[in-house]
Design a protein around this motif. Structure first.
Motif, PDB file in Angstrom:
ATOM      1  N   LYS A 153       0.937  -1.130   0.164  1.00 39.11           N
ATOM      2  CA  LYS A 153      -0.134   0.010  -0.034  1.00 39.11           C
ATOM      3  C   LYS A 153       1.007   1.181   0.050  1.00 39.11           C
ATOM      4  N   PHE A 154       1.997   1.192   0.722  1.00 37.65           N
ATOM      5  CA  PHE A 154       2.724   2.466   0.913  1.00 37.65           C
ATOM      6  C   PHE A 154       3.580   2.395  -0.512  1.00 37.65           C
ATOM      7  N   THR A 170       7.922   8.172   0.011  1.00 40.57           N
ATOM      8  CA  THR A 170       7.521   8.435  -1.264  1.00 40.57           C
ATOM      9  C   THR A 170       7.084   9.798  -1.507  1.00 40.57           C
ATOM     10  N   ASN A 226       4.282  11.041  -0.872  1.00 43.23           N
ATOM     11  CA  ASN A 226       3.126  11.593   0.022  1.00 43.23           C
ATOM     12  C   ASN A 226       3.009  10.807   1.165  1.00 43.23           C
ATOM     13  N   THR A 227       4.103   9.682   1.423  1.00 39.71           N
ATOM     14  CA  THR A 227       4.226   9.104   2.752  1.00 39.71           C
ATOM     15  C   THR A 227       5.392   8.525   2.932  1.00 39.71           C
ATOM     16  N   GLU A 244       4.468   5.822  10.731  1.00 39.41           N
ATOM     17  CA  GLU A 244       4.416   6.465   9.455  1.00 39.41           C
ATOM     18  C   GLU A 244       3.645   7.786   9.427  1.00 39.41           C
ATOM     19  N   PHE A 245       3.831   8.202   8.526  1.00 37.79           N
ATOM     20  CA  PHE A 245       3.287  10.018   8.310  1.00 37.79           C
ATOM     21  C   PHE A 245       2.986  10.272   6.628  1.00 37.79           C
ATOM     22  N   SER A 246       2.272  11.351   6.716  1.00 39.38           N
ATOM     23  CA  SER A 246       1.726  11.582   5.395  1.00 39.38           C
ATOM     24  C   SER A 246       2.219  13.033   5.164  1.00 39.38           C
ATOM     25  N   GLY A 247       1.885  13.253   3.897  1.00 37.23           N
ATOM     26  CA  GLY A 247       2.635  14.934   3.330  1.00 37.23           C
ATOM     27  C   GLY A 247       2.890  14.785   1.919  1.00 37.23           C
TER      28      GLY A 247
END
Length: 564
Positions: free
Chosen positions: A478-479, A507, A509-510, A526-529
């Motif tokens: 998924k990542f 990546t 966005n992750t 994990e984090f997003s951005g």
């Protein structure tokens, strides 16, 4: 007797189509995936729409269409076949089906009128209203299907409630659902053809659609007026600029035909409304130019691919219509020229479709030639070239291109030869897993990791972590689902935990944080951005203490987000 035979053929063709499509959808064997989908889909639909012309003329038309579709299909089999006998037809089947379906649907009215009149010199009004009739036959069939399946699913749920779970299970089985759907479509078209109300319904729908054009024109004009002030940057930032422009063109073209029909009269008696509607046609070349520019940017950055050529096909086809309509308005021959523009546009589109299913404009051939030229001229470095894509996705032309590159003494012999050798060593089954499940072959995974930017500059990944990341790629699917080429992945070597060594895989966005302790590696967070992977080395990255500690309620960690 002919009526009964015709209806029997409709039933048989519908059931046969449904069964073959179900087999194709559930294909587990290589030879099944080679089924000619264009013939399976288009021949029955064409027969259902033209069945009222039952007889020798219709037979000749269907035989001719079968021969053309078969030639297109056999050429595609040849063009995708590789020297080692490995090729993938599924993606091409879908894109070819879309192009050919559009062309066939727009050409059917010509042959329907030809069958009736025995002449190719037919009034455009007959062709137009025959096209509209076909369109409304499919429209009413879609309504019947929606109602039918709504009722069937409701009945299935009721049976499920009373304990008869076998009923919904049987209904939703592809070998029942798909043939049943084909059968209902065929029967609904057959019934509607016998009912004269279909023509009245079609004219009523056209009149309703016609009055949407002034509103649509008004919105288009506002959009065009705002562009000089907002600029194109905001439009490009959406990432859907080409799609939005295409939708605007499609909408304008469809509503224009609904408003002016065969060009013999104006729907709008008010001259101001009519003027505004005509002005919207002058916007079509502008939309076309913006589409060309948008797709051209992608081609300039990454070169031609099969998907970008498919997109360019849609852009060019809609552009032909748009330029024709705008030219007719400027030359003051609108709307009387709408028939000539439509016929010329359909014929041009048919020629393009035929050329794209031949060596003239084959997307796979054009993509292979363009990618080889980019490598030869230095637009793309040998280590960044996608040799696997050329081997598996471009068929015969891609493999011929690789062989030619390998033999070219004027290029970077060592790098190219290593890349080609590695691509040819990829197990086809491994590549099929990539297509179906998103896991790139081991060679591509290795290249992606080796090419990844690492922060801070000068740091390197340990062999233990590289091995772990390669072997556990599918667990992070998924990542990593959009990570398919070098440059899609970066790493940050910074410790986020006390007394733990961390490596962050990033990546666009992750981010996933791993803890590394000797040979023990595990995911920790994990984090997003939105991250700029190409400039990761130059970024100023700092670890800061959180404003709030986490809250735990019934064993669940809750992160508090500061308001300022």
């Amino acid at each position: 007797m002919n009526e009964q035979r015709r209806f029997a053929w409709v039933i048989v063709s519908a059931l046969l189509q449904g069964i073959l499509l179900a087999v194709y959808a559930l294909a587990r064997y290589e030879f099944v995936s080679y089924m000619p989908v264009s013939l399976i889909v288009l021949l029955p639909f064409t027969f259902w729409l033209t069945q009222e012309h039952w007889g020798r003329r219709l037979n000749n038309f269907m035989i001719g269409l079968t021969i053309v579709l078969l030639i297109f299909y056999l050429y595609r089999l040849w063009s995708l076949n590789t020297p080692d006998g490995i090729f993938y037809l599924e993606n091409s089947q879908r894109s070819d089906l879309v192009r050919i379906s559009i062309a066939v649907f727009l050409l059917i009215p010509f042959f329907q009128c030809r069958i009736v009149s025995w002449s190719w010199r037919m009034p455009y009004s007959d062709i137009f209203f025959q096209l509209c009739r076909n369109l409304f036959l499919l429209f009413q069939a879609s309504i019947v299907i929606a109602v039918f399946w709504g009722m069937l699913i409701t009945a299935g749920l009721l049976f499920d409630i009373v304990g008869l779970e076998i009923v919904p299970f049987v209904i939703l089985n592809p070998f029942v659902a798909v043939p049943l759907t084909s059968l209902i479509i065929a029967i609904s078209i057959s019934v509607a053809i016998r009912h004269p109300g279909i023509d009245s319904l079609g004219r009523w729908l056209l009149s309703v659609l016609a009055w949407l054009l002034p509103f649509f024109s008004f919105m288009s004009l506002i959009f065009m007026a705002c562009l000089p002030f907002s600029g194109l940057k905001m439009l490009w930032n959406t990432g859907q600029a080409s799609t939005l422009m295409l939708l605007l063109q499609f909408g304008t073209i469809i509503l224009a035909n609904a408003a002016w029909l065969d060009g013999s009269k104006n729907t709008f008696t008010n001259k101001y409304i009519n003027f505004a509607a005509e002005i919207s046609l002058l916007c079509l070349p502008v939309y076309f130019g913006m589409c060309i520019y948008s797709v051209g940017l992608r081609i300039e950055q990454y070169g031609l691919s099969v998907d970008r050529i498919q997109a360019m096909f849609l852009v060019v086809v809609t552009g032909v219509w748009g330029m024709g309509y705008a030219g007719a308005v400027l030359l003051r021959v609108w709307p009387s020229a709408i028939g000539k523009v439509n016929i010329a546009s359909v014929l041009i589109m048919a020629v393009i479709v035929a050329a794209m299913n031949s060596p003239l404009l084959d997307p796979y051939k054009l993509a292979a030639l363009n990618q080889a030229e980019r490598l030869s001229t230095g637009e793309i470095e040998p280590e960044s070239f996608d040799y696997i894509y050329a081997r598996f996705n471009l068929g015969r032309y891609g493999n011929a291109m690789l062989k030619k590159l390998e033999q070219d003494e004027n290029l970077y012999k060592g790098e190219i030869k290593r890349g080609i050798t590695s691509a040819m060593s990829v197990d086809p089954k491994e590549y099929r897993n990539y297509l179906e499940y998103g896991v790139p072959p081991i060679m591509r995974r290795t290249r992606i990791i080796d090419a990844a930017e690492i922060y801070p500059e000068g740091m390197i990944l340990s062999d233990t972590f590289k091995k772990y990341f390669l072997e556990h790629w599918s667990e992070n699917l998924k990542f990593l689902k959009n990570v398919s080429r070098p440059g899609d992945l970066a790493f940050i070597l910074a410790d986020f935990e006390i007394e733990k060594n961390n490596i962050t895989a990033l990546t666009e966005n992750t981010g996933i944080i791993f803890s590394v302790s000797g040979d023990v590696i595990e995911r920790r967070g994990e984090f997003s951005g939105v991250f700029d992977l190409k400039n990761i080395i130059s970024l100023d990255i700092n670890i800061i203490e959180p404003t709030f500690k986490d809250l735990k309620i019934n064993g669940e960690n809750i992160r508090i987000t500061p308001l300022d």
